[in-house]
Write an enzyme that holds these catalytic residues in place. Sequence first.
Site, short mmCIF file in Angstrom:
data_model
loop_
_atom_site.label_atom_id
_atom_site.label_comp_id
_atom_site.label_asym_id
_atom_site.label_seq_id
_atom_site.Cartn_x
_atom_site.Cartn_y
_atom_site.Cartn_z
N ASP A 9 0.88 -1.16 0.00
CA ASP A 9 0.00 0.00 0.00
C ASP A 9 0.92 1.22 0.00
O ASP A 9 2.08 1.13 0.41
CB ASP A 9 -0.88 -0.03 1.25
CG ASP A 9 -1.74 1.20 1.37
OD1 ASP A 9 -2.31 1.63 0.35
OD2 ASP A 9 -1.83 1.74 2.49
N ASP A 11 0.04 5.03 0.91
CA ASP A 11 -0.12 5.98 2.02
C ASP A 11 -0.16 5.24 3.35
O ASP A 11 -1.00 4.36 3.57
CB ASP A 11 -1.39 6.82 1.82
CG ASP A 11 -1.35 7.59 0.50
OD1 ASP A 11 -0.24 7.95 0.05
OD2 ASP A 11 -2.43 7.82 -0.08
N ALA A 20 -6.14 14.42 5.22
CA ALA A 20 -6.49 15.41 4.19
C ALA A 20 -6.02 14.96 2.80
O ALA A 20 -6.03 15.75 1.87
CB ALA A 20 -5.88 16.76 4.55
N TYR A 21 -5.59 13.69 2.68
CA TYR A 21 -5.10 13.11 1.43
C TYR A 21 -3.72 13.68 1.05
O TYR A 21 -3.38 14.79 1.45
CB TYR A 21 -6.09 13.33 0.25
CG TYR A 21 -7.42 12.67 0.47
CD1 TYR A 21 -7.70 11.41 -0.05
CD2 TYR A 21 -8.41 13.31 1.23
CE1 TYR A 21 -8.93 10.80 0.18
CE2 TYR A 21 -9.64 12.70 1.46
CZ TYR A 21 -9.89 11.44 0.94
OH TYR A 21 -11.09 10.83 1.16
N ASN A 53 -5.51 2.92 -3.11
CA ASN A 53 -6.75 3.63 -3.42
C ASN A 53 -6.42 5.11 -3.51
O ASN A 53 -5.81 5.66 -2.60
CB ASN A 53 -7.77 3.46 -2.27
CG ASN A 53 -8.42 2.09 -2.26
OD1 ASN A 53 -8.22 1.29 -3.16
ND2 ASN A 53 -9.19 1.83 -1.22
N SER A 55 -8.87 7.77 -4.08
CA SER A 55 -10.20 8.34 -4.30
C SER A 55 -10.17 9.86 -4.35
O SER A 55 -11.15 10.49 -4.76
CB SER A 55 -11.17 7.88 -3.21
OG SER A 55 -10.83 8.46 -1.98
N CYS A 91 -6.45 2.71 -7.69
CA CYS A 91 -7.86 2.85 -8.02
C CYS A 91 -8.19 4.33 -7.98
O CYS A 91 -8.02 4.97 -6.94
CB CYS A 91 -8.72 2.08 -7.00
SG CYS A 91 -10.46 2.61 -7.05
N CYS A 101 -11.90 -2.31 -8.33
CA CYS A 101 -10.50 -2.14 -7.94
C CYS A 101 -10.30 -1.44 -6.60
O CYS A 101 -9.20 -1.49 -6.04
CB CYS A 101 -9.71 -1.43 -9.04
SG CYS A 101 -10.44 0.03 -9.78
N ARG A 102 -11.33 -0.79 -6.08
CA ARG A 102 -11.14 -0.08 -4.81
C ARG A 102 -11.09 -1.07 -3.66
O ARG A 102 -12.05 -1.82 -3.41
CB ARG A 102 -12.28 0.94 -4.61
CG ARG A 102 -12.15 1.75 -3.33
CD ARG A 102 -13.20 2.85 -3.26
NE ARG A 102 -13.38 3.35 -1.90
CZ ARG A 102 -12.56 4.23 -1.32
NH1 ARG A 102 -11.52 4.69 -1.96
NH2 ARG A 102 -12.78 4.63 -0.09
N LYS A 103 -9.96 -1.09 -2.93
CA LYS A 103 -9.87 -1.96 -1.77
C LYS A 103 -10.96 -1.58 -0.78
O LYS A 103 -11.23 -0.40 -0.64
CB LYS A 103 -8.48 -1.81 -1.11
CG LYS A 103 -7.32 -2.19 -2.03
CD LYS A 103 -5.96 -1.87 -1.41
CE LYS A 103 -5.67 -0.40 -1.34
NZ LYS A 103 -4.31 -0.06 -0.87
MG LIG Z 1 -2.78 3.13 3.61
ZN LIG Z 2 -11.56 1.48 -8.65
#
Ligand SMILES: [Mg+2]
Ligand SMILES: [Zn+2]
Length: 184
Positions: A9, A11, A20-21, A53, A55, A91, A101-103
């Site tokens: 993974d 992040d 806050a991404y 991911n 998003s 994703c 595809c999104r975990k």
């Molecule tokens: Mg993570």
């Molecule tokens: Zn996806």
Amino acid sequence: MTQKLVILDRDGVINEDSDAYIKSADEWIPVPGSLEAISRLKKAGYTVVVASNQSGLARGLFDLSALQGIHDKMKLALAQRGTAIDGIYFCPHGPNDNCSCRKPKPGLLLQIAAEFKVKPVDMIFVGDSYTDIQAAQVAGSQAVLVKSGKGTKTLNRHGPFTNVPVYDDLSHFVREFLKKYHEK
Ligand SMILES: [Mg+2]
Ligand SMILES: [Zn+2]
């Protein structure tokens, strides 16, 4: 474990996470020791791939060129240590897009298995979120949890887990993993 492909993974595992991404290359800060850990895995003969991911794309928080900039920074930091990862899979969808595809869905992992011609059972997935563990288990891969990023929260909220080794961070995992399987 005889796996030759390690999926990470991003992040909270390779770089510090943020609620806050991570929206720009400036916000991408490696977890201490993570880049060296990737280098050691590569030197030991493992294929190392990222599955994350993102998003924030679907949420409009950053665009593909910003994501590319983040990945360029990560690749440069690895290159400066004489190493490289073998692929970056992400994703781009949001939670309501119903993608595969999104975990916690296993789509990214299955795609990696297919493209690298590795059986899911021969893959290890190192993550910091419960969704990482779920994706690994649904795919039939070995899940590993690190306590960096959201890991401690994941453990407190959803653990203890069966057959999910827990390490302080990626550096700790790689040290123990290589000790167990490659060194005396
Ligand atoms: Mg993570
Ligand atoms: Zn996806």
